[in-house]
Design an enzyme around this catalytic site. Structure first.
Site: not given
Ligand SMILES: N[C@@H](CCC(=O)N[C@@H](CS)C(=O)NCC(=O)O)C(=O)O
Length: 215
Positions: A12, A52, A39, A64
């Site tokens: 990620c 994450v 998760k 977060e």
């Molecule tokens: N705005 C958040 C965005 C984080 C994000 O979107 N991470 C993705 C993975 S790259 C995630 O966890 N997505 C949830 C999922 O795929 O279930 C940050 O900057 O931390």
């Protein structure tokens, strides 16, 4: 000893930028590798939005958002001077990161998933990304990093997303004439820092001890 806990996912880009900042500041955390399909309950308890990275501080305060995690680390010990720039430069860095996280990331996602969704116009989305690459290329003219000859907060925040953009179609990306952007990305991919934050860990499960990361 109690340490901050980082829920992270290796591939990620948001988690990568958090790990980069933690590594650059010598912060030590307990890293718990997450599989996004599964998760951990504890992660969702402390951060129901379910993305994450998540950092839980020793005082149980939860960060977060990846940028907040970077800022927390840099507030602790910005020993490489990622934010050691003028007020105007830091403002420009934040504006550039906003552009990267906003329109560029939206186009990147659309471009990346275009093969699975034929309502997406790949060329148009890739074009938006290409415009951002050209902007970075102009900034990188005659200097190693976005804001001069020193790696900054902006480089750390943006490079993981440029990597993701490049990897959608490597042949295409590497054949473009944004040589400064390519040189900047390659130097990053070959750096010890990048290798250090891309170590592979197995999935963390409740009851496991996480991996000591950083320091
Ligand atoms: N705005 C958040 C965005 C984080 C994000 O979107 N991470 C993705 C993975 S790259 C995630 O966890 N997505 C949830 C999922 O795929 O279930 C940050 O900057 O931390």
């Amino acid at each position: 000893m109690k340490q901050p806990i980082l829920y992270s996912f290796r591939r990620c880009p948001y988690a990568m930028r958090a790990r980069l900042a933690l590594a650059a500041t010598g912060s030590t955390v307990e890293l718990r590798e997450v599989v996004l399909r599964e998760k951990p309950e504890h992660m969702l308890e402390v951060s129901p939005k379910g993305t994450v990275p998540v950092l839980i501080l020793e005082n149980d305060h939860v960060l977060e958002e990846s940028r907040d995690i970077m800022e927390w680390a840099l507030d602790n010990s910005d020993k490489e001077g990622w934010l050691d720039f003028s007020e105007n430069e830091v403002e420009a860095m934040n504006a550039l990161i906003d552009e990267s996280d906003g329109p560029f990331k939206a186009a990147l996602d659309a471009y990346k998933y275009a093969s699975r969704d034929d309502t997406i116009d790949t060329t148009q989305e890739r074009g938006i990304g290409a415009d951002f690459m050209k902007k970075l290329d102009a900034m990188l003219e005659g200097q190693a990093y976005l804001f001069g000859d020193k790696f900054s907060f902006a480089d750390g925040a943006i490079l993981p997303f440029v990597r993701q953009f490049a990897h959608v179609d490597r042949d295409w990306f590497w054949s473009q004439d944004w040589n400064n952007t390519i040189r900047w990305l390659e130097a990053f991919l070959e750096s010890e820092r990048f290798k250090a934050i891309m170590s592979k860990y197995s999935q963390w499960k409740a009851g496991d001890e996480g991996v000591a990361f950083g320091g």
